[in-house]
Design a protein around this motif. Structure first.
Motif, mmCIF file in Angstrom:
data_model
loop_
_atom_site.group_PDB
_atom_site.id
_atom_site.type_symbol
_atom_site.label_atom_id
_atom_site.label_comp_id
_atom_site.label_asym_id
_atom_site.label_seq_id
_atom_site.Cartn_x
_atom_site.Cartn_y
_atom_site.Cartn_z
ATOM 1 N N MET A 1 43.667 104.055 88.119
ATOM 2 C CA MET A 1 43.674 103.352 89.468
ATOM 3 C C MET A 1 44.992 102.882 89.646
ATOM 4 N N ALA A 2 45.555 103.241 90.993
ATOM 5 C CA ALA A 2 47.008 102.859 91.320
ATOM 6 C C ALA A 2 47.113 101.468 91.278
ATOM 7 N N TRP A 3 48.188 100.914 90.952
ATOM 8 C CA TRP A 3 48.453 99.661 90.940
ATOM 9 C C TRP A 3 48.854 98.975 92.417
ATOM 10 N N ASP A 4 48.238 97.902 92.774
ATOM 11 C CA ASP A 4 48.410 97.341 94.144
ATOM 12 C C ASP A 4 49.759 96.562 94.255
ATOM 13 N N THR A 5 50.776 97.141 94.678
ATOM 14 C CA THR A 5 51.865 96.330 94.572
ATOM 15 C C THR A 5 51.731 95.178 95.585
ATOM 16 N N GLU A 6 51.633 95.382 96.683
ATOM 17 C CA GLU A 6 51.710 94.242 97.618
ATOM 18 C C GLU A 6 50.517 93.318 97.403
ATOM 19 N N ARG A 7 49.566 93.797 97.012
ATOM 20 C CA ARG A 7 48.531 92.477 96.549
ATOM 21 C C ARG A 7 49.190 91.518 95.291
ATOM 22 N N THR A 8 49.697 92.331 94.418
ATOM 23 C CA THR A 8 50.353 91.549 93.141
ATOM 24 C C THR A 8 51.508 90.744 93.801
ATOM 25 N N LYS A 9 52.353 91.148 94.733
ATOM 26 C CA LYS A 9 53.368 90.512 95.241
ATOM 27 C C LYS A 9 52.984 89.183 95.907
ATOM 28 N N SER A 10 51.690 89.503 96.590
ATOM 29 C CA SER A 10 51.079 88.272 97.470
ATOM 30 C C SER A 10 50.602 87.069 96.476
ATOM 31 N N LEU A 11 50.180 87.681 95.341
ATOM 32 C CA LEU A 11 49.662 86.639 94.341
ATOM 33 C C LEU A 11 50.416 85.883 93.735
ATOM 34 N N LEU A 12 51.693 86.587 93.421
ATOM 35 C CA LEU A 12 52.727 85.783 92.787
ATOM 36 C C LEU A 12 53.470 84.904 93.664
ATOM 37 N N LEU A 13 53.744 85.196 95.067
ATOM 38 C CA LEU A 13 54.156 84.348 96.047
ATOM 39 C C LEU A 13 53.285 83.270 96.343
ATOM 40 N N GLU A 14 51.973 83.380 96.292
ATOM 41 C CA GLU A 14 51.045 82.046 96.383
ATOM 42 C C GLU A 14 51.323 81.180 95.356
ATOM 43 N N ALA A 15 51.139 81.752 94.261
ATOM 44 C CA ALA A 15 51.357 80.974 92.810
ATOM 45 C C ALA A 15 52.724 80.315 92.839
ATOM 46 N N ALA A 16 53.681 81.152 93.129
ATOM 47 C CA ALA A 16 55.034 80.366 93.011
ATOM 48 C C ALA A 16 55.330 79.378 94.259
ATOM 49 N N THR A 17 54.644 79.506 95.403
ATOM 50 C CA THR A 17 54.686 78.514 96.329
ATOM 51 C C THR A 17 54.110 77.170 95.844
ATOM 52 N N SER A 18 52.993 77.082 95.126
ATOM 53 C CA SER A 18 52.341 75.937 94.754
ATOM 54 C C SER A 18 53.276 75.449 93.741
ATOM 55 N N GLU A 19 53.810 76.272 92.749
ATOM 56 C CA GLU A 19 54.721 75.710 91.535
ATOM 57 C C GLU A 19 55.826 75.033 92.022
ATOM 58 N N PHE A 20 56.561 75.931 92.951
ATOM 59 C CA PHE A 20 57.943 75.368 93.520
ATOM 60 C C PHE A 20 57.646 74.153 94.543
ATOM 61 N N CYS A 21 56.565 74.108 95.067
ATOM 62 C CA CYS A 21 56.132 72.680 95.924
ATOM 63 C C CYS A 21 55.913 71.347 95.188
ATOM 64 N N THR A 22 55.386 71.670 93.899
ATOM 65 C CA THR A 22 55.177 70.554 93.042
ATOM 66 C C THR A 22 56.364 70.319 92.191
ATOM 67 N N ARG A 23 57.046 71.296 91.546
ATOM 68 C CA ARG A 23 57.878 70.893 90.545
ATOM 69 C C ARG A 23 59.333 71.211 90.965
ATOM 70 N N GLY A 24 59.549 71.883 92.227
ATOM 71 C CA GLY A 24 60.772 72.312 92.769
ATOM 72 C C GLY A 24 61.401 73.361 91.869
ATOM 73 N N LEU A 25 62.810 73.842 92.200
ATOM 74 C CA LEU A 25 63.363 75.087 91.461
ATOM 75 C C LEU A 25 63.482 74.841 89.947
ATOM 76 N N ALA A 26 64.276 73.813 89.666
ATOM 77 C CA ALA A 26 64.449 73.541 88.293
ATOM 78 C C ALA A 26 63.371 73.293 87.360
ATOM 79 N N GLY A 27 62.242 72.644 87.926
ATOM 80 C CA GLY A 27 61.006 72.209 87.031
ATOM 81 C C GLY A 27 60.029 73.393 86.869
ATOM 82 N N ALA A 28 60.008 74.410 87.827
ATOM 83 C CA ALA A 28 59.162 75.575 87.969
ATOM 84 C C ALA A 28 59.439 76.400 86.831
#
Length: 203
Positions: A1-28
């Motif tokens: 099955m082909a890897w869904d690149t755009e979905r993976t990027k979306s999942l990473l951006l969503e998770a990263a948004t939560s992490e950066f909002c909570t802990r900032g750049l240094a703490g993430a």
């Protein structure tokens, strides 16, 4: 099955948004972001390069969405007051943009990421403000927008200070919103009046 690149990027951006909002750049942490997204952390390096670049992508994505979700509509001081009210409401529901901007300011100072895109977005907002208040200068339009952003962004990120200064009685958010809208209306009205003076003097 082909890897869904755009979905993976979306999942990473969503998770990263939560992490950066909570802990900032240094703490993430990359490990936490990858785990939250359910993706191997190597994908982060593959798609975004490193943590700093991922932070850049998160900020640009969040601010670009905000541009579309809260436009400036109409003309006159009422239009700018309405924009401030809607921006305030947006940030009460979703504090992503304010939190990211505060972390960016604290950790990066004047360094700006996504410069071409963000410059274009800011220029568009300034143009919309000038269209709403014909005759005002670009500098005045920029100052008014900075005032609006500062007032609206502060509400969700400085809750302790708000409570200390104004209390936490029921209806506090509504009163704060009214104060923001009133302040912006008065500032916009003053700029509109000042912009008409040269024209009136020539008449």
């Amino acid at each position: 099955m082909a890897w869904d690149t755009e979905r993976t990027k979306s999942l990473l951006l969503e998770a990263a948004t939560s992490e950066f909002c909570t802990r900032g750049l240094a703490g993430a942490r990359i490990d936490r972001i990858a785990a939250e997204a359910g993706v191997n952390k190597e994908r982060i390096y593959q798609y975004f390069g490193n943590k700093n670049a991922l932070f850049d992508a998160v900020i640009v994505t969040a601010l670009s969405s905000l541009m579309d979700e809260v436009p400036i509509e109409g003309r006159g001081p009422e239009a700018m007051a309405d924009y401030a009210g809607r921006l305030f409401d947006h940030h009460q529901k979703d504090a992503t943009a304010p939190r990211l901007l505060f972390w960016e300011g604290l950790e990066r100072g004047t360094e700006v990421v996504g410069l071409p895109k963000r410059m274009a977005n800011c220029a568009s907002k300034v143009n919309s403000t000038i269209a709403a208040l014909p005759g005002i200068s670009r500098e005045d339009a920029g100052d008014l927008l900075i005032t609006i952003v500062s007032l609206c962004d502060a509400a969700p990120v400085l809750p302790a200070l708000d409570g200390l200064m104004a209390g936490n009685d029921p209806g506090r958010v509504e009163r704060r919103r009214a104060a923001v809208v009133r302040t912006v209306y008065l500032a916009a009205a003053a700029l509109a009046t000042e912009a008409q003076k040269p024209a009136a003097a020539q008449a």
